[in-house]
Write a protein that holds these residues in place. Structure first.
Motif, PDB file in Angstrom:
ATOM      1  N   GLY A 273      -4.010 -20.505  51.441  1.00  0.00           N
ATOM      2  CA  GLY A 273      -3.467 -22.005  51.346  1.00  0.00           C
ATOM      3  C   GLY A 273      -3.093 -22.609  52.565  1.00  0.00           C
ATOM      4  N   MET A 274      -2.968 -21.857  53.862  1.00  0.00           N
ATOM      5  CA  MET A 274      -2.597 -22.198  54.830  1.00  0.00           C
ATOM      6  C   MET A 274      -3.531 -23.505  55.424  1.00  0.00           C
ATOM      7  SD  MET A 274      -0.313 -22.310  56.889  1.00  0.00           S
ATOM      8  CE  MET A 274       1.047 -20.828  56.607  1.00  0.00           C
ATOM      9  N   ASP A 275      -4.833 -23.147  55.186  1.00  0.00           N
ATOM     10  CA  ASP A 275      -5.908 -24.317  55.682  1.00  0.00           C
ATOM     11  C   ASP A 275      -5.771 -25.490  54.989  1.00  0.00           C
ATOM     12  OD1 ASP A 275      -7.216 -22.194  57.349  1.00  0.00           O
ATOM     13  OD2 ASP A 275      -8.782 -21.742  55.955  1.00  0.00           O
ATOM     14  N   GLU A 276      -5.314 -25.573  54.011  1.00  0.00           N
ATOM     15  CA  GLU A 276      -5.251 -26.888  53.041  1.00  0.00           C
ATOM     16  C   GLU A 276      -3.888 -27.498  53.479  1.00  0.00           C
ATOM     17  OE1 GLU A 276      -7.889 -24.058  50.753  1.00  0.00           O
ATOM     18  OE2 GLU A 276      -6.028 -23.644  51.740  1.00  0.00           O
ATOM     19  N   TYR A 277      -2.848 -26.593  53.841  1.00  0.00           N
ATOM     20  CA  TYR A 277      -1.679 -27.024  54.194  1.00  0.00           C
ATOM     21  C   TYR A 277      -1.825 -27.787  55.490  1.00  0.00           C
ATOM     22  CZ  TYR A 277       3.273 -27.742  55.118  1.00  0.00           C
ATOM     23  OH  TYR A 277       4.715 -28.323  55.333  1.00  0.00           O
ATOM     24  N   MET A 278      -2.525 -27.144  56.335  1.00  0.00           N
ATOM     25  CA  MET A 278      -2.612 -27.686  57.638  1.00  0.00           C
ATOM     26  C   MET A 278      -3.467 -28.840  57.895  1.00  0.00           C
ATOM     27  SD  MET A 278      -3.199 -24.452  60.392  1.00  0.00           S
ATOM     28  CE  MET A 278      -1.717 -23.519  60.954  1.00  0.00           C
ATOM     29  N   ALA A 279      -4.494 -28.864  57.039  1.00  0.00           N
ATOM     30  CA  ALA A 279      -5.336 -30.141  56.713  1.00  0.00           C
ATOM     31  C   ALA A 279      -4.574 -31.405  56.199  1.00  0.00           C
ATOM     32  CB  ALA A 279      -6.605 -29.707  55.951  1.00  0.00           C
ATOM     33  N   GLY A 280      -3.669 -31.008  55.523  1.00  0.00           N
ATOM     34  CA  GLY A 280      -2.816 -32.291  54.802  1.00  0.00           C
ATOM     35  C   GLY A 280      -3.402 -32.460  53.267  1.00  0.00           C
ATOM     36  N   THR A 281      -4.184 -31.599  52.766  1.00  0.00           N
ATOM     37  CA  THR A 281      -4.808 -31.710  51.502  1.00  0.00           C
ATOM     38  C   THR A 281      -3.823 -30.899  50.574  1.00  0.00           C
ATOM     39  OG1 THR A 281      -6.154 -29.978  51.742  1.00  0.00           O
ATOM     40  CG2 THR A 281      -7.170 -31.851  52.365  1.00  0.00           C
ATOM     41  N   ALA A 282      -2.875 -30.243  50.808  1.00  0.00           N
ATOM     42  CA  ALA A 282      -1.947 -29.741  50.008  1.00  0.00           C
ATOM     43  C   ALA A 282      -0.514 -29.964  50.447  1.00  0.00           C
ATOM     44  CB  ALA A 282      -2.275 -28.004  49.920  1.00  0.00           C
ATOM     45  N   GLU A 283       0.455 -30.011  49.590  1.00  0.00           N
ATOM     46  CA  GLU A 283       1.870 -30.247  50.030  1.00  0.00           C
ATOM     47  C   GLU A 283       2.521 -29.129  50.181  1.00  0.00           C
ATOM     48  OE1 GLU A 283       3.677 -33.132  47.225  1.00  0.00           O
ATOM     49  OE2 GLU A 283       2.320 -34.687  47.895  1.00  0.00           O
ATOM     50  N   THR A 284       2.206 -27.972  49.834  1.00  0.00           N
ATOM     51  CA  THR A 284       2.890 -26.639  49.610  1.00  0.00           C
ATOM     52  C   THR A 284       1.699 -25.331  50.227  1.00  0.00           C
ATOM     53  OG1 THR A 284       2.497 -25.861  47.434  1.00  0.00           O
ATOM     54  CG2 THR A 284       4.537 -27.231  48.014  1.00  0.00           C
ATOM     55  N   ILE A 285       2.367 -24.573  50.485  1.00  0.00           N
ATOM     56  CA  ILE A 285       1.452 -23.409  50.967  1.00  0.00           C
ATOM     57  C   ILE A 285       1.289 -22.575  49.698  1.00  0.00           C
ATOM     58  CG2 ILE A 285       1.157 -21.506  52.517  1.00  0.00           C
ATOM     59  CD1 ILE A 285       2.844 -22.971  54.488  1.00  0.00           C
ATOM     60  N   SER A 286       0.246 -22.484  49.130  1.00  0.00           N
ATOM     61  CA  SER A 286       0.134 -21.629  48.029  1.00  0.00           C
ATOM     62  C   SER A 286       0.188 -20.185  47.990  1.00  0.00           C
ATOM     63  CB  SER A 286      -1.512 -21.980  47.299  1.00  0.00           C
ATOM     64  OG  SER A 286      -2.273 -21.481  48.134  1.00  0.00           O
ATOM     65  N   GLY A 287       0.024 -19.730  49.136  1.00  0.00           N
ATOM     66  CA  GLY A 287       0.143 -18.324  49.262  1.00  0.00           C
ATOM     67  C   GLY A 287       1.299 -17.796  49.478  1.00  0.00           C
ATOM     68  N   ILE A 288       2.365 -18.562  49.734  1.00  0.00           N
ATOM     69  CA  ILE A 288       3.878 -18.201  50.095  1.00  0.00           C
ATOM     70  C   ILE A 288       4.668 -18.746  48.556  1.00  0.00           C
ATOM     71  CG2 ILE A 288       5.807 -18.437  51.507  1.00  0.00           C
ATOM     72  CD1 ILE A 288       4.149 -19.042  53.675  1.00  0.00           C
ATOM     73  N   GLU A 289       5.383 -17.759  48.033  1.00  0.00           N
ATOM     74  CA  GLU A 289       6.151 -17.949  46.990  1.00  0.00           C
ATOM     75  C   GLU A 289       7.988 -17.564  47.240  1.00  0.00           C
ATOM     76  OE1 GLU A 289       6.827 -16.224  42.563  1.00  0.00           O
ATOM     77  OE2 GLU A 289       5.142 -15.875  43.542  1.00  0.00           O
ATOM     78  N   VAL A 290       8.774 -18.445  46.992  1.00  0.00           N
ATOM     79  CA  VAL A 290      10.134 -17.976  47.090  1.00  0.00           C
ATOM     80  C   VAL A 290      10.407 -17.396  45.933  1.00  0.00           C
ATOM     81  CG1 VAL A 290      12.515 -18.903  47.397  1.00  0.00           C
ATOM     82  CG2 VAL A 290      10.683 -19.835  48.738  1.00  0.00           C
ATOM     83  N   VAL A 291      10.393 -16.051  45.777  1.00  0.00           N
ATOM     84  CA  VAL A 291      10.963 -15.440  44.298  1.00  0.00           C
ATOM     85  C   VAL A 291      12.501 -15.652  43.860  1.00  0.00           C
ATOM     86  CG1 VAL A 291      11.077 -13.396  43.023  1.00  0.00           C
ATOM     87  CG2 VAL A 291       9.125 -13.926  44.874  1.00  0.00           C
ATOM     88  N   SER A 292      13.342 -15.618  45.182  1.00  0.00           N
ATOM     89  CA  SER A 292      14.656 -15.772  44.880  1.00  0.00           C
ATOM     90  C   SER A 292      15.332 -16.093  46.062  1.00  0.00           C
ATOM     91  CB  SER A 292      15.163 -14.471  44.088  1.00  0.00           C
ATOM     92  OG  SER A 292      15.033 -13.398  44.961  1.00  0.00           O
ATOM     93  N   GLU A 293      16.569 -16.037  46.403  1.00  0.00           N
ATOM     94  CA  GLU A 293      17.426 -16.537  47.399  1.00  0.00           C
ATOM     95  C   GLU A 293      16.784 -15.593  48.712  1.00  0.00           C
ATOM     96  OE1 GLU A 293      21.532 -17.701  48.993  1.00  0.00           O
ATOM     97  OE2 GLU A 293      21.475 -15.785  48.126  1.00  0.00           O
ATOM     98  N   LYS A 294      16.813 -14.260  48.480  1.00  0.00           N
ATOM     99  CA  LYS A 294      16.379 -13.179  49.399  1.00  0.00           C
ATOM    100  C   LYS A 294      15.137 -12.568  49.186  1.00  0.00           C
ATOM    101  CE  LYS A 294      20.338 -13.133  51.676  1.00  0.00           C
ATOM    102  NZ  LYS A 294      20.792 -12.926  53.157  1.00  0.00           N
TER     103      LYS A 294
END
Length: 613
Positions: A184-205
């Motif tokens: 998802g980084m390519d899409e995020y860098m290109a501005g076609t995605a608002e989030t990086i799909s490959g990174i998930e915040v599971v919890s605070e830590k």
């Protein structure tokens, strides 16, 4: 990576240049690395060559300070940052570019993961990790007691935020390429995605990252491990972060010490971080101050500093018996090199733009310039064996992948002349200087950094060696360049100075062997601005799934090293050792990886440094 020299120093420089010009070629033995954390015997007496030169071997050093005496409670420590110029002051791992800033950063900030003596990530750092069966998804857990210096917890959101900043179009640092392998980084860098799909915040830590490809590099340096404090920088425009007071004047981290005061470019004082996640450090305060290479020895002998970042190895023979320090040593993850400007940086596309019309575009010209210099003698005459002739662009600090069967380009000025003739660089008018292929004057502009006493004679030696095969090479602006100016002009900010034809620099290589961060077509640090289909293929294969087979990866990088020996966008000059003097009062100090000692472990046996006799 000075000042005005006395008449005696200038004479010394002239004599060195003359010596090198007359010296015969000798092959130095390859050294073997020892970053294992095991103690070794102290340096042995130097061997003496028939020429009368004393030669030392890095194999004879230990990388862990000997324990002598009992620690006092608390105490202070002074660290000398050896440089002939001010540190730039971009004090955040997400934005810094030069090694001097890294030396400042290490005392108050760090990455989440540490690594062992084999450069493999461990679970001993501020975060632990687990990977999926296919090796593409990593789950990171930040330890509960990891907090920013202002008391706020370091969170998974902070880690995600650093990735978002590196991928932002207004990001002005050099590390955007370090996060491109994330889904998802390519899409995020290109501005076609608002989030990086490959990174998930599971919890605070807890943070989960899925990478496009499972590569052997992921567990040896291919993960971006530096968070960015979202509660401080989250509302700031990305284009303003690197110049903000929160980076320049009041930087924050979660390391063992807190920044107290900064004299820009000159010094930093730190105080103990009582809340450090490994436990309160053994020292109360640390002072970092810039020390000119010319006065390092005096500062050490007087006890003005406890140790230094980079002791000039050329000064070791005259100071090997300094009474108040112990010298540590190891093979450095670094090499010196000469590079050729072969294009420019396309900032919009984020790639190098190779230009085959550049002055240095002929590979035969570049290879001839490599054959013209006697790096073996440079290592002996200038560095007394503590630097030695380099052959390939993977140094022996990575012994599995360094191809010690590749001879590089041996010193052979007659072959260099022959290659230049064959390539069409001839002395048309008989003045001893070669013209270009069209018969026009050929003047090559050479950027080289200032530094210690031998910086000038070393640069002049290379110029003289090239002159001996008929090439007219002149220093850029007629002088050496200080560190920050040098890298700005060579291309650190993406602005390649067209006045630079060739340059002499040094790389500190990563813990992972993957050289794409220096030579990939999308690497800002590819200062030569050279690209080649075969280079791109081999760099991609070196971090592909098939490279999990270590023998296959060795084959790939052996082929890559040979390609670079043939194409010569840069050529290595010196492999380097790190020789570090440490005051006798210091305990728990080590250099290198996998020693089990950290900056928070340092202690002292008395209030003030031991003074030399």
């Amino acid at each position: 990576m000075v000042g005005k020299k006395s008449a005696s120093k200038v004479l010394f420089a002239m004599l060195l240049v003359l010596l090198l010009a007359l010296a015969a070629c000798n092959k130095t033995d390859d050294a073997t690395p020892d970053d294992s954390g095991k103690e070794k015997d102290k340096p042995k007496d130097a061997q003496t060559e028939e020429s009368g030169e004393k030669l030392y071997s890095i194999d004879d050093f230990t990388n862990i300070k000997t324990k002598e005496g009992e620690a006092i409670e608390g105490g202070s420590f002074t660290y000398g940052l050896v440089s002939d110029t001010a540190f730039e002051g971009t004090l955040n791992y997400n934005f810094y570019s030069g090694n001097p800033d890294a030396m400042v950063l290490q005392w108050f900030d760090e990455g989440f993961l540490t690594w062992d003596e084999n450069y493999v990530y461990t679970n001993d750092g501020a975060a632990t990790y687990e990977s999926s069966e296919d090796g593409r998804t990593f789950t990171f857990t930040i330890k509960d007691n990891v907090n920013w210096h202002d008391g706020q917890p370091v969170t998974a959101e902070d880690w995600l935020f650093s990735h978002e900043v590196l991928a932002h179009p207004d990001y002005d640092g050099p590390r955007a390429g370090d996060v491109k392998n994330i889904v998802g980084m390519d899409e995020y860098m290109a501005g076609t995605a608002e989030t990086i799909s490959g990174i998930e915040v599971v919890s605070e830590k807890v943070l989960k990252i899925t990478y496009k490809e499972a590569t052997p590099s992921l567990i040896t340096g291919g993960i971006w491990t530096y968070p960015l404090a979202k509660h401080i920088f989250g509302d700031m425009a990305v284009k303003d972060i690197s110049s903000s007071k929160e980076v320049r004047q009041n930087p924050i981290g979660f390391g063992p010490f807190k920044v107290d005061t900064i004299v820009p470019g000159e010094s930093v004082t730190y105080t103990k971080n009582e809340d450090y996640w490994r436990g309160a450090p053994g020292l109360d305060t640390v002072t970092l101050k810039v020390i000119n290479p010319n006065v390092v020895v005096q500062a050490l002998k007087k006890g003005e500093v406890d140790t230094v970042s980079d002791f000039p190895v050329a000064q070791y023979p005259d100071n090997a018996d300094m009474s108040n320090v112990e010298f540590l040593g190891m093979i450095d993850r670094a090499y010196s090199y000469v590079g050729f400007k072969l294009g420019t940086w396309d900032a919009e596309a984020g790639v190098v733009k190779y230009d085959p019309t550049k002055k240095m575009a002929d590979a035969k010209l570049r290879k001839a310039m490599w054959h013209a210099v006697d790096n073996d003698t440079v290592g002996k005459k200038f560095y007394h064996g503590l630097r030695w002739a380099a052959t390939t662009l993977i140094p022996p600090s990575h012994p599995e992948f360094h191809d010690d069967t590749n001879p590089g380009a041996a010193y052979d000025p007659e072959l260099a002349k022959q290659m230049l003739e064959e390539a069409g660089y001839k002395d048309v008018d008989g003045d001893g200087v070669r013209e270009d292929k069209e018969g026009n004057p050929l003047v090559i502009s050479y950027a080289s950094m200032s530094g210690d006493d031998i910086a000038e004679p070393l640069a002049q030696y290379y110029i003289q060696a090239w002159g001996a095969v008929g090439l007219k090479v002149e220093l850029l602006d007629g002088r050496l360049q200080e560190f920050n100016s040098f890298y700005d002009r060579v291309g650190n900010k993406g602005n390649d100075d067209p006045a630079v034809d060739i340059y002499a620099g040094a790389w500190g290589v990563g813990i992972d062997v993957d050289p794409s961060g220096l030579y990939g077509n999308d690497a800002l640090y590819n200062f030569s601005r050279w690209e080649n289909e075969e280079n791109t293929r081999l760099l991609a294969e070196g971090i592909s799934e098939k490279a999990f087979d270590v023998e296959k990866r060795k084959e790939i990088y052996k082929e890559w090293q040979q390609l670079m020996t043939e194409e010569v966008p840069v050529f290595p000059t010196m492999y380097r050792s790190a020789v570090v003097p440490v005051n006798n009062r210091v305990l728990n100090y080590a250099i290198g990886d996998g020693t089990g000692l950290y900056l928070s472990d340092i202690q002292v046996t008395q209030d003030k440094p031991v003074v030399g006799k």
